[in-house]
Design an enzyme around this catalytic site. Structure first.
Site, PDB file in Angstrom:
ATOM      1  N   ASN A  81      -1.740   4.052   2.767  1.00 11.09           N
ATOM      2  CA  ASN A  81      -2.100   4.666   1.483  1.00 11.09           C
ATOM      3  C   ASN A  81      -1.888   6.178   1.511  1.00 11.09           C
ATOM      4  OD1 ASN A  81      -3.675   2.899  -0.667  1.00 11.09           O
ATOM      5  ND2 ASN A  81      -4.059   2.004   1.319  1.00 11.09           N
ATOM      6  N   SER A  93       0.627  -4.333  -4.016  1.00  5.91           N
ATOM      7  CA  SER A  93      -0.598  -3.542  -3.944  1.00  5.91           C
ATOM      8  C   SER A  93      -1.829  -4.394  -3.682  1.00  5.91           C
ATOM      9  CB  SER A  93      -0.770  -2.781  -5.259  1.00  5.91           C
ATOM     10  OG  SER A  93      -1.871  -1.917  -5.205  1.00  5.91           O
ATOM     11  N   ALA A 130       0.796  -1.226   0.000  1.00  7.34           N
ATOM     12  CA  ALA A 130       0.000   0.000   0.000  1.00  7.34           C
ATOM     13  C   ALA A 130       0.830   1.279   0.000  1.00  7.34           C
ATOM     14  CB  ALA A 130      -0.963  -0.011   1.184  1.00  7.34           C
ATOM     15  N   CYS A 151      -6.332  -6.696   4.107  1.00  2.00           N
ATOM     16  CA  CYS A 151      -7.533  -6.637   4.936  1.00  2.00           C
ATOM     17  C   CYS A 151      -8.606  -7.582   4.415  1.00  2.00           C
ATOM     18  CB  CYS A 151      -8.108  -5.233   4.955  1.00  2.00           C
ATOM     19  SG  CYS A 151      -6.896  -3.972   5.346  1.00  2.00           S
ATOM     20  N   ALA A 167      -4.370   0.217   7.019  1.00  2.00           N
ATOM     21  CA  ALA A 167      -4.297   0.390   5.567  1.00  2.00           C
ATOM     22  C   ALA A 167      -4.430   1.839   5.103  1.00  2.00           C
ATOM     23  CB  ALA A 167      -5.385  -0.445   4.895  1.00  2.00           C
ATOM     24  N   ARG A 181       1.615   2.701 -15.771  1.00  2.00           N
ATOM     25  CA  ARG A 181       2.056   3.775 -14.877  1.00  2.00           C
ATOM     26  C   ARG A 181       3.544   4.085 -15.019  1.00  2.00           C
ATOM     27  NH1 ARG A 181      -1.718   3.264  -9.434  1.00  2.00           N
ATOM     28  NH2 ARG A 181      -3.618   2.765 -10.576  1.00  2.00           N
ATOM     29  N   VAL A 192      15.625  -5.961  -0.983  1.00  2.00           N
ATOM     30  CA  VAL A 192      16.676  -4.990  -0.639  1.00  2.00           C
ATOM     31  C   VAL A 192      17.362  -5.475   0.625  1.00  2.00           C
ATOM     32  CG1 VAL A 192      17.141  -2.619   0.075  1.00  2.00           C
ATOM     33  CG2 VAL A 192      15.524  -3.084  -1.775  1.00  2.00           C
ATOM     34  N   TYR A 211     -30.916  13.380   9.798  1.00  2.00           N
ATOM     35  CA  TYR A 211     -31.928  12.549  10.450  1.00  2.00           C
ATOM     36  C   TYR A 211     -33.076  12.245   9.504  1.00  2.00           C
ATOM     37  CZ  TYR A 211     -36.392  11.676  12.664  1.00  2.00           C
ATOM     38  OH  TYR A 211     -37.622  11.150  12.949  1.00  2.00           O
TER      39      TYR A 211
END
Lengths: 469, 469
Positions: free
Chosen positions: B323, B39, B11, B43, B319, B71, B81, B447
């Protein structure tokens, strides 16, 4: 001993009476109510007509006997106040065939609002109804029951539309596409009527955004309500009884017509006493709901209130304001000066299987008049995580001021149960606190897959609008 | 050309990468992800195990291919890493059997959190699971499928409890009564397992009020989950495979054990690079999520964040924060310094047919430490108008500071669908803006009879708590 007199025994009046007596049991509290019903939930009337509520008594939250015996309030039903004398500090009431005069130390005017009956030819015909009072509700329910027992109606919710019109109950019409109009369209359609809804303006639910109006209109049509937009009713034609709705372009048969074209504040009593009205036409009152006359208060549907965004008076007659402002007057009268709080013009409505809520200042002309430069954006977002097996779409429309980014108002619409109304709680806070869309987009709103996407639709709308400013 | 390197492709990492590339297409964006999934909505894993979601792919919001092709992100899955050198501004990664070094101008550490495996004897036995990753989810789903295909299980949701234990699938255990524990209890029970839930402390859902914990516990028990409170698990007994959960007082048979005792931030990589951790044990970062090393950012479940009430660092790995903070880092790196915003510790959970949400500072010790004098009140209120045919009860617990009246936090619990979670949006705003209970009680919340009583339960709670201050 001090006396607190209340004129009108519904939400504002009885809230004030109850709070005052509870906070100061030594106070003498007298309530004059011209009808027999007090403290009832008029908002429930459409559901009573629909048949989801079985008796009018269920709409009453506290009975007259409870007010009298348990709360120690001198409640006089069947008594109409006909005059207020602010100099002498008296009210004059008629009831039980007598005229009585009562002195007050504090007075609350809570005379409410009356359904508007527009100047339409034939509006007095038999079969034309409004829905403002308990007796209106009773009459409408009787009409529905009569039609049903005549065997005229298709089964409730049996849709689709009546295919063989000659077998169906007569078509009915609703004039006005506000809350009452929309709720009554549902109530009548659910009982098997063929419903025609006429709206003078080019969209229903005026106080909402166009995007929301469109979604609700589309849903009404899906549910076989014939919606006529830009369609001013010129006459209700017929002999004794109404037979058709006549507009500039059409003549639509209707055996019953419900007129729901708004309400106006009942101010005659206050005006006659020299109490000032505001520009909205409702009774003017300060932050404590005190009118132009000392110790005379006004609350509920007869009075204006301060709008939380503009700081100017506004007239938005709704139940929560009546309760809240009545309660504040009660506290003040009992010795603790209590500001009644501003209103945000928040409102909610259910129409068949959609729900919607709005709040704040969304009309661009009104916003500009208040010194803002309004920008509006609408988004459609999933109501739950995309992978979650249930869910629908929440449409959020948000309006902010270009310069400051301040959230001015907005609305939400979703399938019923997908949370448009409760999610609007986030907008009410933002509008009330003067939060910017950037700040709102950073709110740490609750998230779990059964309830929203990671960014709740409210946050997504704020992000998108922020990008537009 | 400037390079933005991201360590971790969930995320926070992918939000940052996407936002940075969108805002500055000239930026080179490299993401190292040691696994194959990016990604994804962790949850949603309990609902995948439950069977409401049919494939893990559904949990993926954007695929690796989309990140790469649409992208323009240089996403390298299967690359771990292993070192960061802040002086040289390089990261070293291993993957495809090779070691690569990459220079960065900006670096985001988004290594997430790992499920805690408490030091319980036998925790390595076969049949003991955690639920942190997609592969964990896959394994658990296979376990459930295997048990079901063996014909061992009663029909899902066929309750009541297995009456003849010898005919049932083996009982299973959940260790830990947090979100994962509660959601997995539902997922397993819905699949016909006899579920035993063990909680070390005296109540489940620690971050919630006692009143909410009690209501959820009662509901779990109604749904035949055996809940053991104050019950520390000492061992998971068995031969190769687990056979029983052993506590100080009991030995409860279990053929499978799900351990859900929280998560800890993955900080080893940052620590090795000399980056400072905070008091919470997570990576320390400022309002822009920059760590102790210039141009090195940390966001998501590996980092702490500022608490909106105390202004102090807090560790609440959820989460939305991942994000939101990732997105802010992306904007900053792309040239628009963007504060990531504080957190309120808001969280939501569904357990069978109840829903709950909490926000803010509710623990009295923590509140006192932050200089407040906390007062807490719980109310039960109808979720809809009393006369409305549907509805249930919303329980609201609110905590405020006695001196200022400021709303510090609170929680809500209701039947599923009665709006506890979405109504909590009102509390998040109040907590964030430092609103007092008196001000909150005057909010003009939406209401209508199908959605609340005239005073929404949130308003009622604020009124009642105001009276207690």
């Amino acid at each position: 001993m001090s006396t607190f007199v209340v004129v009108g025994g519904d939400a504002a009046g009885m809230s004030a009476a109850s709070k005052a007596k509870r906070d100061d049991p030594d106070l003498e509290v007298v309530v004059f109510e011209r009808g027999e019903w007090v403290s009832y939930g008029a908002c429930g009337l459409p559901y009573y007509v629909k048949g989801e509520i079985q008796s009018l008594e269920e709409l009453v939250s506290v009975t007259p006997e409870e007010f009298r015996e348990e709360r120690g309030i001198d409640l006089r039903t069947g008594h109409e106040v006909v005059a207020i004398d602010p100099d002498e500090r008296t009210v004059t009431a008629e009831g039980d065939g007598r005229t009585v005069q009562e002195s007050y130390d504090h007075l609350l005017i809570a005379t409410g609002a009356a359904a508007v009956t527009p100047p339409i030819e034939g509006i007095d015909r038999e079969g034309v109804y409004t829905l403002g009072s308990m007796s209106d509700g009773a009459e409408l329910r009787e009409y529905v029951a009569r039609a049903r027992s005549d065997g005229q109606l298709r089964q409730p919710d049996s849709g689709p539309a009546c295919q063989f019109l000659e077998e169906c109950a007569g078509p009915v019409a609703v004039v006005g596409g506000g809350y009452i109009g929309v709720e009554m369209a549902e109530a009548l359609a659910a009982n098997g009527f063929e419903v025609h809804l006429f709206q003078r303006g080019d969209r229903i639910l005026n106080g909402f955004s166009e995007a929301t109006s469109e979604r609700v209109t589309a849903h009404l049509r899906e549910r076989d309500v014939a919606v006529y937009l830009g369609s001013e009713v010129e006459a209700l034609a017929g002999d004794d009884a109404v037979e058709a709705v006549v507009t500039a372009g059409e003549r639509v048969p209707a055996e019953m017509v419900l007129v729901g074209t708004g309400v106006r504040p009942r101010t005659a009593l206050a005006e006659a006493a020299g109490i000032e009205l505001g520009e909205t036409g409702a009774i003017a009152a300060d932050a404590y709901r005190e009118t132009s006359e000392p110790d005379v208060y006004a609350a509920g549907d007869c009075a204006e209130a301060e709008h939380v965004v503009t700081g100017e008076p506004a007239y938005v007659p709704l139940a929560l304001t009546a309760n809240r402002h009545g309660r504040a007057v009660g506290a003040t009268v009992a010795g603790t000066p209590t500001a009644a709080g501003a209103i945000a013009g928040t409102a909610a409505v259910k129409a068949f299987d959609v729900e919607a809520a709005r709040t704040g200042l969304t009309d661009h002309d009104a916003a500009r008049e208040a010194g803002f430069e309004p920008v509006t954006e609408t988004i459609d977002a999933k109501s739950r995580a995309g992978y979650y097996p249930e869910g629908g779409t929440v449409r959020v429309t948000l309006t902010a001021d270009r310069g400051s980014g301040r959230v001015l108002g907005g609305d939400l619409v979703s399938e019923y149960g997908e949370g448009a109304v409760h999610r609007s709680h986030a907008l009410v806070g933002a509008v009330t606190e003067g939060v910017s869309v950037g700040e709102l987009s950073n709110y740490d709103l609750a998230y779990a897959p059964p309830f929203n996407t990671t960014w709740d639709p409210v946050l997504t709308a704020a992000k998108v609008l922020e990008g537009r400013l």
